[in-house]
Design a protein around this motif. Structure first.
Motif, PDB file in Angstrom:
ATOM      1  N   CYS A  87     -10.878  14.551  15.156  1.00 21.93           N
ATOM      2  CA  CYS A  87     -11.362  14.383  16.529  1.00 21.93           C
ATOM      3  C   CYS A  87     -12.878  14.565  16.593  1.00 21.93           C
ATOM      4  N   ALA A  88     -13.383  15.559  15.851  1.00 16.17           N
ATOM      5  CA  ALA A  88     -14.824  15.791  15.827  1.00 16.17           C
ATOM      6  C   ALA A  88     -15.562  14.591  15.237  1.00 16.17           C
ATOM      7  N   LEU A  89     -15.009  14.022  14.179  1.00 20.58           N
ATOM      8  CA  LEU A  89     -15.626  12.842  13.568  1.00 20.58           C
ATOM      9  C   LEU A  89     -15.639  11.664  14.537  1.00 20.58           C
ATOM     10  N   VAL A  90     -14.525  11.455  15.234  1.00 20.43           N
ATOM     11  CA  VAL A  90     -14.453  10.360  16.213  1.00 20.43           C
ATOM     12  C   VAL A  90     -15.460  10.584  17.333  1.00 20.43           C
ATOM     13  N   ALA A  91     -15.484  11.798  17.874  1.00 22.63           N
ATOM     14  CA  ALA A  91     -16.372  12.093  18.998  1.00 22.63           C
ATOM     15  C   ALA A  91     -17.841  11.947  18.602  1.00 22.63           C
ATOM     16  N   ARG A  92     -18.188  12.409  17.401  1.00 24.74           N
ATOM     17  CA  ARG A  92     -19.576  12.280  16.952  1.00 24.74           C
ATOM     18  C   ARG A  92     -19.907  10.831  16.596  1.00 24.74           C
ATOM     19  N   GLY A  93     -18.944  10.154  15.960  1.00 21.85           N
ATOM     20  CA  GLY A  93     -19.175   8.767  15.567  1.00 21.85           C
ATOM     21  C   GLY A  93     -19.376   7.846  16.754  1.00 21.85           C
ATOM     22  N   LEU A  94     -18.722   8.143  17.867  1.00 20.82           N
ATOM     23  CA  LEU A  94     -18.852   7.327  19.078  1.00 20.82           C
ATOM     24  C   LEU A  94     -19.992   7.795  19.980  1.00 20.82           C
ATOM     25  N   GLY A  95     -20.709   8.818  19.512  1.00 21.41           N
ATOM     26  CA  GLY A  95     -21.849   9.296  20.285  1.00 21.41           C
ATOM     27  C   GLY A  95     -21.498  10.144  21.485  1.00 21.41           C
ATOM     28  N   TRP A  96     -20.271  10.656  21.537  1.00 20.44           N
ATOM     29  CA  TRP A  96     -19.840  11.468  22.671  1.00 20.44           C
ATOM     30  C   TRP A  96     -20.228  12.933  22.518  1.00 20.44           C
ATOM     31  N   ALA A  97     -20.309  13.404  21.265  1.00 16.72           N
ATOM     32  CA  ALA A  97     -20.485  14.830  21.014  1.00 16.72           C
ATOM     33  C   ALA A  97     -21.715  15.084  20.163  1.00 16.72           C
ATOM     34  N   GLN A  98     -22.290  16.257  20.345  1.00 16.96           N
ATOM     35  CA  GLN A  98     -23.383  16.717  19.501  1.00 16.96           C
ATOM     36  C   GLN A  98     -23.228  18.230  19.306  1.00 16.96           C
ATOM     37  N   ARG A  99     -23.883  18.738  18.293  1.00 22.23           N
ATOM     38  CA  ARG A  99     -23.817  20.166  18.029  1.00 22.23           C
ATOM     39  C   ARG A  99     -24.307  20.943  19.245  1.00 22.23           C
ATOM     40  N   ALA A 100     -23.555  21.964  19.623  1.00 23.95           N
ATOM     41  CA  ALA A 100     -23.945  22.780  20.771  1.00 23.95           C
ATOM     42  C   ALA A 100     -25.011  23.783  20.359  1.00 23.95           C
ATOM     43  N   GLU A 101     -26.081  23.837  21.124  1.00 23.76           N
ATOM     44  CA  GLU A 101     -27.118  24.837  20.850  1.00 23.76           C
ATOM     45  C   GLU A 101     -26.621  26.234  21.193  1.00 23.76           C
ATOM     46  N   VAL A 102     -25.870  26.326  22.255  1.00 28.26           N
ATOM     47  CA  VAL A 102     -25.261  27.603  22.648  1.00 28.26           C
ATOM     48  C   VAL A 102     -23.768  27.373  22.815  1.00 28.26           C
ATOM     49  N   GLN A 103     -22.960  28.064  22.011  1.00 30.46           N
ATOM     50  CA  GLN A 103     -21.521  27.896  22.084  1.00 30.46           C
ATOM     51  C   GLN A 103     -20.949  28.761  23.205  1.00 30.46           C
ATOM     52  N   GLY A 104     -20.004  28.202  23.934  1.00 29.26           N
ATOM     53  CA  GLY A 104     -19.334  28.968  24.974  1.00 29.26           C
ATOM     54  C   GLY A 104     -18.156  29.742  24.403  1.00 29.26           C
ATOM     55  N   ALA A 105     -17.634  30.649  25.224  1.00 31.24           N
ATOM     56  CA  ALA A 105     -16.426  31.400  24.827  1.00 31.24           C
ATOM     57  C   ALA A 105     -15.224  30.528  25.152  1.00 31.24           C
ATOM     58  N   ALA A 106     -15.028  29.476  24.344  1.00 30.38           N
ATOM     59  CA  ALA A 106     -14.064  28.436  24.698  1.00 30.38           C
ATOM     60  C   ALA A 106     -12.628  28.828  24.410  1.00 30.38           C
ATOM     61  N   ILE A 107     -12.404  29.772  23.474  1.00 27.67           N
ATOM     62  CA  ILE A 107     -11.028  30.220  23.241  1.00 27.67           C
ATOM     63  C   ILE A 107     -10.595  31.022  24.459  1.00 27.67           C
ATOM     64  N   HIS A 108      -9.506  30.627  25.065  1.00 21.89           N
ATOM     65  CA  HIS A 108      -9.076  31.268  26.302  1.00 21.89           C
ATOM     66  C   HIS A 108      -8.752  32.740  26.064  1.00 21.89           C
ATOM     67  N   ARG A 109      -9.057  33.542  27.049  1.00 23.01           N
ATOM     68  CA  ARG A 109      -8.899  34.986  26.907  1.00 23.01           C
ATOM     69  C   ARG A 109      -7.484  35.370  26.489  1.00 23.01           C
ATOM     70  N   HIS A 110      -6.493  34.652  27.007  1.00 23.64           N
ATOM     71  CA  HIS A 110      -5.118  35.000  26.687  1.00 23.64           C
ATOM     72  C   HIS A 110      -4.715  34.578  25.274  1.00 23.64           C
ATOM     73  N   ASN A 111      -5.580  33.849  24.570  1.00 24.87           N
ATOM     74  CA  ASN A 111      -5.295  33.465  23.182  1.00 24.87           C
ATOM     75  C   ASN A 111      -6.149  34.226  22.174  1.00 24.87           C
ATOM     76  N   ARG A 112      -7.073  35.071  22.643  1.00 26.44           N
ATOM     77  CA  ARG A 112      -7.949  35.787  21.713  1.00 26.44           C
ATOM     78  C   ARG A 112      -7.215  36.899  20.981  1.00 26.44           C
ATOM     79  N   ASN A 113      -6.210  37.458  21.597  1.00 19.29           N
ATOM     80  CA  ASN A 113      -5.299  38.360  20.883  1.00 19.29           C
ATOM     81  C   ASN A 113      -4.290  37.476  20.167  1.00 19.29           C
ATOM     82  N   TYR A 114      -4.378  37.434  18.836  1.00 27.55           N
ATOM     83  CA  TYR A 114      -3.598  36.456  18.080  1.00 27.55           C
ATOM     84  C   TYR A 114      -2.092  36.663  18.210  1.00 27.55           C
ATOM     85  N   VAL A 115      -1.667  37.918  18.329  1.00 28.40           N
ATOM     86  CA  VAL A 115      -0.226  38.181  18.462  1.00 28.40           C
ATOM     87  C   VAL A 115       0.281  37.630  19.792  1.00 28.40           C
ATOM     88  N   MET A 116      -0.408  37.979  20.871  1.00 26.80           N
ATOM     89  CA  MET A 116       0.012  37.483  22.180  1.00 26.80           C
ATOM     90  C   MET A 116      -0.148  35.968  22.268  1.00 26.80           C
TER      91      MET A 116
END
Length: 267
Positions: A87-116
């Motif tokens: 998906c990253a290759l497709v998005a970059r190849g089509l010019g949709w995506a670029q490296r983020a200068e500042v990454q967000g906390a994109a992993i949802h809070r309820h998934n950061r605890n791996y067990v839960m």
């Protein structure tokens, strides 16, 4: 009777989820995400009502084929790595995506605890891949394509209420496209999830590991289409995300490959 059972189960979970999201729409996303337990809870309740809870528990445990469950769980991690990178290759190849200068906390809070996070993923997979999918396979006499399409459509519709709410709150540039492609990506993602489930005799492990790891690796890499937050890459989430247009492009041939392999088994 079996046809009605599949339809009633799917309809009940989707309607319950829509009511849950509407009534509790002022609650944070991590609270609304408790709906991930609804499919599994409904499957347990349905099996208990039918008097088959013992057989259902044995099937989803994977205890009869532990090495198979372990092997396909490891394969699930590799599949997710490959899908997200594609998906990253497709998005970059089509010019949709670029490296983020500042990454967000994109992993949802309820998934950061791996067990839960794993338990929530299993809450969905027990319902969709361990209960609904075998029900549909019985109805369609193991026409894998039909059963996987219908289970995927139900899975996509299950996500629509929360996606509709979050797009209203987060206001992405293309709200309708965001909801539509996320639903379509779920339909297509049901094919690799269903493939792992079928190969492991509908135990919960392979599909749950795939779902759990996707919920970590996809947002970390491509961001969150739910919260409109960037990961390692930034760009319009409805385009670049693994649950966006890039995901649909990558998953479409995977769905075809899954149907071919199930008809001509290699594994």
């Amino acid at each position: 009777m079996v046809t009605s059972e599949c339809a009633y189960f799917a309809g009940a979970v989707v309607v319950l989820t829509a009511v849950w999201v509407w009534v509790l729409r002022s609650q944070p996303f991590e609270f609304l995400a408790y709906a991930m337990f609804f499919p599994g809870a409904a499957a347990f309740a349905w099996s208990a009502w039918k008097g088959s809870i013992g057989n259902f528990l044995w099937t989803i445990s994977g205890f009869d084929q532990p090495l198979l469950s372990a092997g396909f769980s490891l394969m699930s991690v590799c599949i997710v790595l490959g899908l997200v990178q594609a998906c990253a290759l497709v998005a970059r190849g089509l010019g949709w995506a670029q490296r983020a200068e500042v990454q967000g906390a994109a992993i949802h809070r309820h998934n950061r605890n791996y067990v839960m996070g794993f338990l929530r993923a299993a809450g969905e997979e027990v319902g969709w891949r361990c209960f609904l999918l075998p029900c549909l396979l019985d109805v369609y006499n193991y026409r894998y394509d039909q059963a996987l399409v219908i289970s995927g459509l139900v899975w996509g519709l299950f996500h629509v209420p929360v996606m509709a709410l979050l797009t209203r709150l987060k206001r992405p540039d293309q709200p309708y496209a965001t909801v539509t492609v996320q639903c379509l990506s779920c339909l297509l993602a049901a094919f690799p999830h269903g493939w792992v489930a079928i190969k492991t005799g509908h135990s919960l492990w392979g599909a749950s590991v795939m779902h759990w790891f996707w919920n970590i690796y996809n947002p970390r890499t491509l961001g969150s289409i739910y919260t409109n937050t960037p990961g390692r890459y930034c760009g319009p989430q409805w385009k670049i995300n693994g649950e966006g247009l890039a995901g649909c492009i990558v998953l479409a041939p995977v769905a075809i490959l899954v149907c071919w392999e199930l008809a001509n088994p290699i594994f």
